[in-house]
Design a protein around this motif. Structure first.
Motif, PDB file in Angstrom:
ATOM      1  N   ASP A  25       0.801  -1.228   0.000  1.00 10.89           N
ATOM      2  CA  ASP A  25       0.000   0.000   0.000  1.00 10.89           C
ATOM      3  C   ASP A  25       0.831   1.274   0.000  1.00 10.89           C
ATOM      4  N   THR A  26       1.904   1.264  -0.748  1.00  7.43           N
ATOM      5  CA  THR A  26       2.806   2.418  -0.749  1.00  7.43           C
ATOM      6  C   THR A  26       2.602   3.326  -1.965  1.00  7.43           C
ATOM      7  N   GLY A  27       1.652   2.969  -2.835  1.00  2.00           N
ATOM      8  CA  GLY A  27       1.424   3.814  -4.011  1.00  2.00           C
ATOM      9  C   GLY A  27       1.965   3.199  -5.294  1.00  2.00           C
ATOM     10  N   LYS A  28       2.017   1.872  -5.335  1.00  2.00           N
ATOM     11  CA  LYS A  28       2.490   1.198  -6.566  1.00  2.00           C
ATOM     12  C   LYS A  28       1.567   1.537  -7.726  1.00  2.00           C
ATOM     13  N   GLY A  29       0.248   1.539  -7.433  1.00  2.00           N
ATOM     14  CA  GLY A  29      -0.736   1.837  -8.483  1.00  2.00           C
ATOM     15  C   GLY A  29      -0.481   3.191  -9.118  1.00  2.00           C
ATOM     16  N   GLY A  52      -4.586  -4.256  -3.774  1.00  2.00           N
ATOM     17  CA  GLY A  52      -5.546  -3.194  -4.085  1.00  2.00           C
ATOM     18  C   GLY A  52      -4.723  -1.989  -4.498  1.00  2.00           C
ATOM     19  N   HIS A  53      -4.690  -1.720  -5.787  1.00  2.00           N
ATOM     20  CA  HIS A  53      -3.840  -0.646  -6.301  1.00  2.00           C
ATOM     21  C   HIS A  53      -4.711   0.510  -6.781  1.00  2.00           C
ATOM     22  N   THR A  54      -4.464   1.682  -6.210  1.00  2.00           N
ATOM     23  CA  THR A  54      -5.311   2.844  -6.496  1.00  2.00           C
ATOM     24  C   THR A  54      -4.649   3.764  -7.513  1.00  2.00           C
ATOM     25  N   ARG A 370      -5.677   0.755   8.290  1.00  2.00           N
ATOM     26  CA  ARG A 370      -4.269   0.353   8.261  1.00  2.00           C
ATOM     27  C   ARG A 370      -3.600   0.842   9.528  1.00  2.00           C
ATOM     28  N   LYS A 395       3.686   9.776  -0.259  1.00  2.00           N
ATOM     29  CA  LYS A 395       2.919  10.299   0.878  1.00  2.00           C
ATOM     30  C   LYS A 395       3.672  11.377   1.650  1.00  2.00           C
ATOM     31  N   ASP A 397       3.565  14.408   1.487  1.00  2.00           N
ATOM     32  CA  ASP A 397       2.690  15.543   1.830  1.00  2.00           C
ATOM     33  C   ASP A 397       1.875  15.326   3.104  1.00  2.00           C
ATOM     34  N   SER A 490       6.758  11.642  -4.021  1.00  2.00           N
ATOM     35  CA  SER A 490       5.348  11.833  -4.364  1.00  2.00           C
ATOM     36  C   SER A 490       4.684  12.696  -3.299  1.00  2.00           C
ATOM     37  N   GLY A 492       1.268  13.708  -3.466  1.00  2.00           N
ATOM     38  CA  GLY A 492      -0.185  13.656  -3.605  1.00  2.00           C
ATOM     39  C   GLY A 492      -0.554  12.474  -4.481  1.00  2.00           C
TER      40      GLY A 492
HETATM   41  P1  GDP Z   1      -0.596   0.248  -3.606  1.00  3.74           P
HETATM   42  O1  GDP Z   1      -1.235  -0.989  -3.092  1.00  3.74           O
HETATM   43  O2  GDP Z   1       0.888   0.264  -3.358  1.00  3.74           O
HETATM   44  O3  GDP Z   1      -0.924   0.537  -5.032  1.00  3.74           O
HETATM   45  O4  GDP Z   1      -1.191   1.455  -2.747  1.00  3.74           O
HETATM   46  P2  GDP Z   1      -2.751   1.682  -2.378  1.00  3.74           P
HETATM   47  O5  GDP Z   1      -3.462   2.119  -3.583  1.00  3.74           O
HETATM   48  O6  GDP Z   1      -3.263   0.518  -1.631  1.00  3.74           O
HETATM   49  O7  GDP Z   1      -2.615   2.845  -1.314  1.00  3.74           O
HETATM   50  C1  GDP Z   1      -1.971   4.046  -1.595  1.00  3.74           C
HETATM   51  C2  GDP Z   1      -2.963   5.200  -1.375  1.00  3.74           C
HETATM   52  O8  GDP Z   1      -2.250   6.418  -1.278  1.00  3.74           O
HETATM   53  C3  GDP Z   1      -3.934   5.384  -2.517  1.00  3.74           C
HETATM   54  O9  GDP Z   1      -5.143   5.847  -1.988  1.00  3.74           O
HETATM   55  C4  GDP Z   1      -3.272   6.464  -3.367  1.00  3.74           C
HETATM   56  O10 GDP Z   1      -4.213   7.208  -4.125  1.00  3.74           O
HETATM   57  C5  GDP Z   1      -2.632   7.312  -2.321  1.00  3.74           C
HETATM   58  N1  GDP Z   1      -1.369   7.993  -2.681  1.00  3.74           N
HETATM   59  C6  GDP Z   1      -0.363   7.547  -3.471  1.00  3.74           C
HETATM   60  N2  GDP Z   1       0.664   8.409  -3.446  1.00  3.74           N
HETATM   61  C7  GDP Z   1       0.312   9.417  -2.617  1.00  3.74           C
HETATM   62  C8  GDP Z   1       0.980  10.588  -2.148  1.00  3.74           C
HETATM   63  O11 GDP Z   1       2.115  10.883  -2.483  1.00  3.74           O
HETATM   64  N3  GDP Z   1       0.277  11.384  -1.295  1.00  3.74           N
HETATM   65  C9  GDP Z   1      -0.983  11.095  -0.867  1.00  3.74           C
HETATM   66  N4  GDP Z   1      -1.571  11.912  -0.032  1.00  3.74           N
HETATM   67  N5  GDP Z   1      -1.624   9.983  -1.278  1.00  3.74           N
HETATM   68  C10 GDP Z   1      -0.980   9.155  -2.127  1.00  3.74           C
END
Ligand code: GDP
Ligand code: IMO
Ligand code: MG
Length: 502
Positions: A25-29, A52-54, A370, A395, A397, A490, A492
């Motif tokens: 959940d670090t922002g891979k998506g 779950g990739h956002t 989380r 994250k 920010d 990153s 946002g």
């Molecule tokens: P993944 O599983 O690694 O793809 O990550 P998730 O999607 O499970 O969780 C990451 C969350 O952080 C998502 O809601 C993203 O939209 C959000 N996100 C990603 N990068 C950033 C960032 O730099 N800042 C903020 N505020 N949110 C971020």
């Protein structure tokens, strides 16, 4: 601005990968979506619908569990591929295609390896029942039971979907081999789980044998097979051709190194290797073919969903129990959203809730809260042994306006005397390395260094020099501590909120 620098960073690169250095959940998506502009092919190679990739585009969120995060670029001719290492659940892929269709995206360039192992309803059933006792807090997507079957040579594969006779024979044989497990299950409990839409909404339930084989065969080899037939490829052949044509390939990791079956925190892991080695293999490639690895870490805090040790967790054991107790996002928002500043000045459990609200840290697959805590540099350095030294911080920010930042740079061992890796550990010992043995890690207390924070909003910043000095100090400290190179920051969820530092 990030686009030109990204081009420069990836100049001459052919195969690049995105992996996570923490507990997922670090922002891979986000990163994969962004890099899909550069890539011709995007391949997922590990995990399954536990991921779950956002992807956030213009304020709209798309969450994908199986389909690669490059799919929004399908319309530009980008090829998204599900590799051989993926725990393939046809129901999930079909559902995701449906969601995309409703959003106006008719997917044309999806490919699926004929060799990916198949998730079947019994994997979900066994996962959901087993987790009640094991208390790992799995996502209930059948991942552990499927990979166990794969290793013990008892799995069906995507290719079997298109050969009904073979599918039925294998299914019958494998279910027979599971007879002793199935016979011991409580029928009512099994029936209730099988009523869930993820397991056929009751259609596959047979009161005598638990599973109705004919119903499963029918659903999988007709309905599912018909919808997926055109996507099937021989992965290795396909990628060999792509490499000959000089195509650019992006590998999308799932989960994170600290959840890896090979390197993660013991007992509380997922069941595939989430590091670059597992990813490359699951994509039908070799690790040495990868030219650049984006190793992501959240900063300057981190998260974990599900159980297991997490030394820097705000609120420690109390937080782990609180998060496992099923508090929902809605409940927390309603109760606490207006008091984040107050929470930050209270006890650690409250601070953890504040971090969760600030970072919107709720599971993209299960909606669970989380667990949150400060960035653990011992854990990061450990993961980088497997994922390489190039870091992406996400994250950054989130903690704007906080009083100070703490980074974990050591542990104090507080458990009973124990032998670990050729050394004796005793209470009070200070250590400067990560310990993936969960029983020991649960006894490690974090030692922190404190840093000045910042109050400026970072979400509109486009270049590294513009960042506040406090942020740059932290970035440099992390680089020095880990001997890493931070190339991406990153600030946002949106594509544009990305800073490249070369
Ligand atoms: P993944 O599983 O690694 O793809 O990550 P998730 O999607 O499970 O969780 C990451 C969350 O952080 C998502 O809601 C993203 O939209 C959000 N996100 C990603 N990068 C950033 C960032 O730099 N800042 C903020 N505020 N949110 C971020
Ligand atoms: P992404 O790709 C965070 C965790 C579960 C549980 C453990 C085992 O979105 O980063 P499993 O269902 O895999 O058997 O559960 O692993 N887990 C994740 N945590 N992000 C994920 O994926 C995860 N996938 C599995 O919470 O603790
Ligand atoms: Mg996720």
């Amino acid at each position: 601005m990030y686009k030109e620098l990204l081009q420069e960073l990836l100049k001459d690169k052919k195969i690049v990968a995105v992996v996570c250095n923490q507990w997922g959940d670090t922002g891979k998506g986000k990163l994969v979506d962004l890099l899909s502009d550069w890539a011709d092919l995007i391949v997922r190679g590990t995990g399954g619908a536990n991921a779950g990739h956002t992807i956030s585009v213009g304020g709209q969120d798309f969450i994908f569990h199986l389909i690669p995060s490059g799919i929004l670029h399908d319309q530009n001719g980008k090829i998204n591929i599900l590799g051989r290492g993926v725990a393939f659940d046809p129901r999930v892929v079909i559902e995701e295609l449906e969601v995309l269709k409703i959003a106006g995206i008719e997917v044309k360039n999806l490919k699926i390896s004929h060799q990916a192992p198949l998730i079947l309803p019994y994997h979900l059933l066994i996962d959901r029942i087993a987790d009640k006792n094991q208390k790992i807090g799995t996502t209930g997507r059948g991942i552990g039971p499927l990979y166990a079957d794969f290793v013990s040579r008892h799995s069906l594969f995507v290719n079997d979907l298109f050969n009904p006779q073979v599918f039925k024979e294998k299914l019958t044989k494998f279910l027979n081999q599971k007879k002793s497990i199935l016979d011991n299950l409580d029928r009512e409990q099994a029936k209730e789980i099988l009523l869930h839409p993820h397991l056929g909404a009751g259609k596959f339930f047979d009161p005598e044998n638990i599973f109705d084989i004919d119903e499963i065969v029918k659903k999988y080899t007709t309905e599912y097979a018909d919808q997926l037939r055109d996507f099937i490829i021989n992965l290795e052949e396909y990628l060999n051709q792509a490499k000959k044509e000089n195509k650019k390939i992006l590998l999308e990791g799932a989960q994170g190194a600290l959840l890896s079956i090979d390197y993660g925190t013991t007992k509380f892991q997922t069941s595939s290797d989430c590091t670059i080695a597992g990813l490359a293999k699951g994509c039908g490639l070799r690790e040495r073919e990868v030219d650049y690895i984006f190793g992501i870490a959240k900063a300057f805090y981190m998260t974990r969903v599900g159980n297991g040790p997490f030394p820097t967790e705000l609120g420690a054991k109390e937080s782990e129990e609180y998060c496992a107790a099923g508090h929902s996002k809605e409940e927390e928002k309603e109760k606490y959203a207006s008091q984040v500043d107050d929470l930050l000045s209270k006890d650690e459990l409250s601070q953890g809730i504040a971090f969760r609200l600030l970072g919107r840290e709720y599971g993209a697959t299960t909606g669970r809260p989380r667990r949150t805590g400060w960035l653990d540099l011992l854990a990061l350095k450990y993961s980088m042994q497997f994922n390489g030294r190039h870091l992406t911080l996400t994250k950054v920010d989130v903690l704007t306006g906080i009083e100070k930042i703490k980074l974990c740079t050591g542990y104090k061992y507080t458990g009973p005397e124990i032998f670990y890796a050729g050394r004796k550990l005793k209470t009070g010992d200070e250590i400067d390395y990560f310990i993936p043995d969960s029983d020991i890690l649960y006894h490690c207390q974090p030692l922190y260094q404190e840093f000045a924070a910042w109050s400026e909003d970072l979400t509109g910043i486009k270049s590294y020099p513009e960042l506040p000095n406090a942020v740059k100090n932290l970035v440099e400290f992390i680089e020095n501590y880990t001997q890493g190179i931070i190339n991406v920051i990153s600030v946002g969820p949106d594509r544009e909120q990305t800073i490249i530092k070369i």
